[in-house]
Design a protein around this motif. Structure first.
Motif, PDB file in Angstrom:
ATOM      1  N   GLY A 168     -18.685  39.592   0.572  1.00 28.81           N
ATOM      2  CA  GLY A 168     -18.104  39.071  -0.665  1.00 28.81           C
ATOM      3  C   GLY A 168     -17.367  40.103  -1.495  1.00 28.81           C
ATOM      4  O   GLY A 168     -16.788  39.766  -2.520  1.00 28.81           O
ATOM      5  N   HIS A 169     -17.366  41.368  -1.049  1.00 28.75           N
ATOM      6  CA  HIS A 169     -16.701  42.427  -1.811  1.00 28.75           C
ATOM      7  C   HIS A 169     -15.177  42.239  -1.788  1.00 28.75           C
ATOM      8  O   HIS A 169     -14.573  42.070  -0.741  1.00 28.75           O
ATOM      9  CB  HIS A 169     -17.078  43.796  -1.239  1.00 28.75           C
ATOM     10  CG  HIS A 169     -16.321  44.940  -1.843  1.00 28.75           C
ATOM     11  ND1 HIS A 169     -16.483  45.312  -3.162  1.00 28.75           N
ATOM     12  CD2 HIS A 169     -15.390  45.778  -1.327  1.00 28.75           C
ATOM     13  CE1 HIS A 169     -15.678  46.335  -3.410  1.00 28.75           C
ATOM     14  NE2 HIS A 169     -15.005  46.635  -2.321  1.00 28.75           N
ATOM     15  N   ASP A 170     -14.581  42.265  -2.988  1.00 27.97           N
ATOM     16  CA  ASP A 170     -13.117  42.184  -3.083  1.00 27.97           C
ATOM     17  C   ASP A 170     -12.541  43.585  -3.029  1.00 27.97           C
ATOM     18  O   ASP A 170     -12.997  44.467  -3.741  1.00 27.97           O
ATOM     19  CB  ASP A 170     -12.700  41.547  -4.418  1.00 27.97           C
ATOM     20  CG  ASP A 170     -13.005  40.063  -4.440  1.00 27.97           C
ATOM     21  OD1 ASP A 170     -12.497  39.356  -3.557  1.00 27.97           O
ATOM     22  OD2 ASP A 170     -13.773  39.630  -5.325  1.00 27.97           O
ATOM     23  N   PHE A 171     -11.525  43.769  -2.192  1.00 30.07           N
ATOM     24  CA  PHE A 171     -10.881  45.083  -2.108  1.00 30.07           C
ATOM     25  C   PHE A 171      -9.391  44.927  -1.814  1.00 30.07           C
ATOM     26  O   PHE A 171      -8.911  43.825  -1.548  1.00 30.07           O
ATOM     27  CB  PHE A 171     -11.574  45.962  -1.057  1.00 30.07           C
ATOM     28  CG  PHE A 171     -11.449  45.468   0.364  1.00 30.07           C
ATOM     29  CD1 PHE A 171     -12.233  44.422   0.838  1.00 30.07           C
ATOM     30  CD2 PHE A 171     -10.541  46.058   1.238  1.00 30.07           C
ATOM     31  CE1 PHE A 171     -12.118  43.972   2.155  1.00 30.07           C
ATOM     32  CE2 PHE A 171     -10.421  45.625   2.554  1.00 30.07           C
ATOM     33  CZ  PHE A 171     -11.210  44.574   3.009  1.00 30.07           C
ATOM     34  N   GLN A 172      -8.686  46.049  -1.917  1.00 34.06           N
ATOM     35  CA  GLN A 172      -7.240  46.032  -1.668  1.00 34.06           C
ATOM     36  C   GLN A 172      -6.815  47.177  -0.781  1.00 34.06           C
ATOM     37  O   GLN A 172      -7.337  48.269  -0.906  1.00 34.06           O
ATOM     38  CB  GLN A 172      -6.476  46.190  -2.988  1.00 34.06           C
ATOM     39  CG  GLN A 172      -6.375  44.938  -3.804  1.00 34.06           C
ATOM     40  CD  GLN A 172      -6.122  45.277  -5.265  1.00 34.06           C
ATOM     41  OE1 GLN A 172      -5.265  46.095  -5.568  1.00 34.06           O
ATOM     42  NE2 GLN A 172      -6.884  44.661  -6.139  1.00 34.06           N
ATOM     43  N   PHE A 173      -5.861  46.868   0.095  1.00 34.52           N
ATOM     44  CA  PHE A 173      -5.167  47.908   0.838  1.00 34.52           C
ATOM     45  C   PHE A 173      -3.840  48.112   0.146  1.00 34.52           C
ATOM     46  O   PHE A 173      -3.276  47.192  -0.438  1.00 34.52           O
ATOM     47  CB  PHE A 173      -4.878  47.456   2.279  1.00 34.52           C
ATOM     48  CG  PHE A 173      -6.059  47.476   3.194  1.00 34.52           C
ATOM     49  CD1 PHE A 173      -6.601  48.675   3.634  1.00 34.52           C
ATOM     50  CD2 PHE A 173      -6.617  46.289   3.655  1.00 34.52           C
ATOM     51  CE1 PHE A 173      -7.680  48.690   4.509  1.00 34.52           C
ATOM     52  CE2 PHE A 173      -7.699  46.293   4.531  1.00 34.52           C
ATOM     53  CZ  PHE A 173      -8.227  47.501   4.959  1.00 34.52           C
ATOM     54  N   ARG A 174      -3.343  49.324   0.223  1.00 38.45           N
ATOM     55  CA  ARG A 174      -2.053  49.613  -0.387  1.00 38.45           C
ATOM     56  C   ARG A 174      -1.137  50.241   0.656  1.00 38.45           C
ATOM     57  O   ARG A 174      -1.498  51.203   1.313  1.00 38.45           O
ATOM     58  CB  ARG A 174      -2.268  50.601  -1.531  1.00 38.45           C
ATOM     59  CG  ARG A 174      -1.270  50.494  -2.623  1.00 38.45           C
ATOM     60  CD  ARG A 174      -1.759  51.321  -3.785  1.00 38.45           C
ATOM     61  NE  ARG A 174      -2.566  50.533  -4.699  1.00 38.45           N
ATOM     62  CZ  ARG A 174      -2.051  49.809  -5.679  1.00 38.45           C
ATOM     63  NH1 ARG A 174      -0.758  49.747  -5.846  1.00 38.45           N
ATOM     64  NH2 ARG A 174      -2.828  49.131  -6.487  1.00 38.45           N
ATOM     65  N   THR A 175       0.048  49.672   0.797  1.00 38.16           N
ATOM     66  CA  THR A 175       1.021  50.243   1.731  1.00 38.16           C
ATOM     67  C   THR A 175       2.392  50.255   1.063  1.00 38.16           C
ATOM     68  O   THR A 175       2.496  49.964  -0.130  1.00 38.16           O
ATOM     69  CB  THR A 175       1.008  49.468   3.077  1.00 38.16           C
ATOM     70  OG1 THR A 175       1.925  50.080   3.981  1.00 38.16           O
ATOM     71  CG2 THR A 175       1.393  48.008   2.913  1.00 38.16           C
ATOM     72  N   ASN A 176       3.422  50.635   1.803  1.00 46.14           N
ATOM     73  CA  ASN A 176       4.753  50.724   1.198  1.00 46.14           C
ATOM     74  C   ASN A 176       5.297  49.338   0.857  1.00 46.14           C
ATOM     75  O   ASN A 176       5.278  48.459   1.694  1.00 46.14           O
ATOM     76  CB  ASN A 176       5.743  51.397   2.151  1.00 46.14           C
ATOM     77  CG  ASN A 176       5.336  52.821   2.435  1.00 46.14           C
ATOM     78  OD1 ASN A 176       4.774  53.501   1.573  1.00 46.14           O
ATOM     79  ND2 ASN A 176       5.594  53.271   3.651  1.00 46.14           N
TER      80      ASN A 176
END
Lengths: 110, 150
Positions: free
Chosen positions: B42-50
């Motif tokens: 249930g953990h919300d997370f984000q990846f960041r790319t170009n």
């Protein structure tokens, strides 16, 4: 020399090519007319045009003594699909993981 | 039309090691992308790319951990779009690890892609096509007219 092949994403990654496509979206143009908008040589413009033709973004037709560039939809279709973008993305990333793990194996033996 | 991406890779490493590379942010960053991932359901997370503005993608991938089966399976949602909270991609990434020949077979299934996602790529281009299609129609009409009069 074999011609370099670019995928749709590599084609639009270049600002000059994006601008060329934008100009062509208004009307078909000759390579010479297109080149007038850029600070680069005509052969350089011609090279970009050929790359975009190979990737399906434009078609070139000879009318009289002039070569006319016209937009084609095929190249853009690929851009409209997330799946095409992430297909290349994952091959790229998994190959990187593979090389990191191979290097680790060489270094630590496990 | 394809709706999912599937790849299987074999690594000469134990599932424990491969699992670490799938679940530890500092290791994930080495091959995938920086993220604030946590191995918690249930953990919300984000990846960041170009970001790719021409592709209407702001470079952020919004995820939620869906399933954890330690050393065997991990899945998370994978969403993105042009920004401003607009989601044009709503998919799921699923990893399956299987011990095999003193190593690990890693299976990726990225699914849930819409059959046709009409991203508003280059509205200008659309205008260009309309014009070109219109021109072709004119030419065809003219050709038919000429044939009819011949």
């Amino acid at each position: 020399m074999t011609q370099q092949m670019l995928d749709a994403f590599q084609v639009i990654a270049d600002p000059s090519r994006r601008y060329m496509l934008q100009l062509l979206s208004k009307d078909s143009m000759t390579i010479n007319a297109l080149a007038e908008n850029f600070d680069m040589s005509r052969p350089a413009v011609s090279k970009h045009v050929k790359l975009m033709q190979a990737a399906g973004f434009i078609s070139i037709s000879d009318i009289g003594r002039e070569r006319y560039c016209t937009l084609r939809q095929d190249g853009f279709k690929e851009l409209q699909q997330w799946i095409n973008y992430f297909d290349k993305f994952w091959i790229n990333k998994l190959t990187k993981l593979e090389s990191i793990l191979n290097d680790r194996k060489k270094l630590t033996g496990k | 039309m394809k709706k999912s991406i599937q790849y299987t890779y074999f690594f000469e490493h134990s599932p424990e090691i491969v699992w670490e590379y799938l679940t530890k942010p500092e290791l994930m960053e080495q091959w995938l992308m920086p993220s604030n991932f946590q191995l918690t359901p249930g953990h919300d997370f984000q990846f960041r790319t170009n970001p790719m503005p021409a592709f209407e993608f702001d470079g952020n991938i919004y995820c939620k951990v869906l399933e954890i089966d330690p050393l065997k399976k991990l899945s998370y949602s994978w969403k993105g779009g042009p920004g401003n909270g607009i989601t044009t991609m709503d998919t799921i990434v699923e990893w399956t690890l299987t011990p095999e020949n003193n190593g690990t077979s890693l299976y990726l299934n990225h699914y849930g892609f819409e059959e046709t996602v009409h991203l508003p790529v280059y509205p200008l281009m659309q205008e260009g096509w309309k014009k070109n299609i219109h021109k072709i129609n004119e030419l065809i009409k003219k050709a038919q007219h000429d044939t009819a009069n011949a």
